[in-house]
Design an enzyme around this catalytic site. Structure first.
Site, PDB file in Angstrom:
ATOM      1  CB  ALA A  57      10.735   7.614 -13.164  1.00 28.26           C
TER       2      ALA A  57
ATOM      3  CG  ASP B  97       8.948   3.146  -7.790  1.00 29.14           C
ATOM      4  OD1 ASP B  97       7.719   2.965  -7.669  1.00 29.14           O
ATOM      5  OD2 ASP B  97       9.677   3.540  -6.861  1.00 29.14           O
TER       6      ASP B  97
ATOM      7  N   GLY C  75       0.821  -1.198   0.000  1.00 32.83           N
ATOM      8  CA  GLY C  75       0.000   0.000   0.000  1.00 32.83           C
ATOM      9  C   GLY C  75       0.857   1.251   0.000  1.00 32.83           C
TER      10      GLY C  75
ATOM     11  CB  SER D 165       3.652  -0.408   2.302  1.00 33.78           C
ATOM     12  OG  SER D 165       4.057  -0.552   0.951  1.00 33.78           O
TER      13      SER D 165
ATOM     14  CE  LYS E 246       3.793   0.869  -3.507  1.00 34.79           C
ATOM     15  NZ  LYS E 246       3.592   1.884  -2.420  1.00 34.79           N
TER      16      LYS E 246
ATOM     17  CG  HIS F 143      11.465   8.087  -4.878  1.00 36.89           C
ATOM     18  ND1 HIS F 143      11.266   6.756  -5.122  1.00 36.89           N
ATOM     19  CD2 HIS F 143      10.447   8.483  -4.080  1.00 36.89           C
ATOM     20  CE1 HIS F 143      10.160   6.351  -4.504  1.00 36.89           C
ATOM     21  NE2 HIS F 143       9.644   7.391  -3.869  1.00 36.89           N
TER      22      HIS F 143
END
Length: 233
Positions: free
Chosen positions: A92, A140, A69, A72, A74, A110
């Site tokens: 991206a 991602d 989620g 989270s 990930k 990021h």
């Protein structure tokens, strides 16, 4: 006494019997049996002198899907999995954030935590990347990929165009299955909350479930992130 030495490409027994990551090169007098296990390929060896040895070659996951989620952990987990690959290409799918200051700030965070040696590609055209040879990919994420594909197909205003999105999902899955690259991808699990009130968001939720289920079936490893903890599923 038998000697077993392990390395990145496998193991060697007594300097003559070579045990690969996915196979064995035999040597006279050695009896070898192999067993597939969740941890990898296990070798059980009987040497010419009767000694018993056992070694498990770790499973190599070429395709890893990291689910979870919002917030989270990930993305952090996906980055950790490829931290040892200095030539990783970060893919991206959410755009450059130029139209949204909050999104631009997230992108900056990021970028700041990724290794400086990593490359960057900003695109939702994932199939050519997966089909071409090259260094590892970190995608991602599929969540933003789907939203932007739905934008391109104008599905939000015409739900009958969802078939085109499904076609793109299948092409993505085919490329994911056939890729020769090491690839880790992130995706959100969005179907565990309340049912969305509008039809467009319900369609998005259903298509997101289709993406995750389709790619999970074609992945060697699927990870579930919750509250910063990671569980293999």
């Amino acid at each position: 006494m038998a000697e077993l030495i392990t390395g990145p490409d496998g193991a060697v027994v007594d300097g003559v019997l070579r045990l690969g990551i996915d196979g064995v090169v035999g040597a006279a007098g050695y009896e070898v049996t192999t067993t597939r296990t969740p941890s990898g390929l296990r070798y059980d060896i009987r040497t010419p002198t009767g000694e018993q040895l056992s070694w498990t070659a770790p499973a190599v996951a070429q395709r890893t899907l990291v689910l979870g989620g919002a917030r989270s952990g990930k993305s952090t987990e996906a980055e950790r999995l490829l931290a040892g690959h200095a030539d990783t290409v970060y893919v991206a799918t959410g755009g450059d954030g130029s139209a949204d200051p909050e999104w631009a700030e997230r992108i900056a965070l990021h970028r700041a935590r990724r290794p400086a040696s990593w490359g960057l590609v900003e695109t939702i055209d994932l199939v050519p990347l997966l089909e071409s040879p090259g260094p590892p990919l970190l995608i991602d994420c599929f969540t933003l990929w789907l939203a932007r594909v739905m934008d391109e197909c104008e599905v939000w205003t015409d739900h009958s165009r969802a078939a085109e999105v499904e076609r793109r999902i299948e092409h993505l899955a085919e490329a994911w299955t056939a890729t020769t690259r090491l690839v880790v991808a992130v995706s959100n699990e969005v179907g565990s909350g309340v049912v969305p009130a509008d039809a467009g968001t319900r369609l998005y939720r259903d298509l997101m479930g289709r993406v995750n289920a389709t790619l999970a079936r074609r992945s060697e490893t699927v990870l579930w992130c919750v509250a910063g903890r990671t569980i293999a599923i």
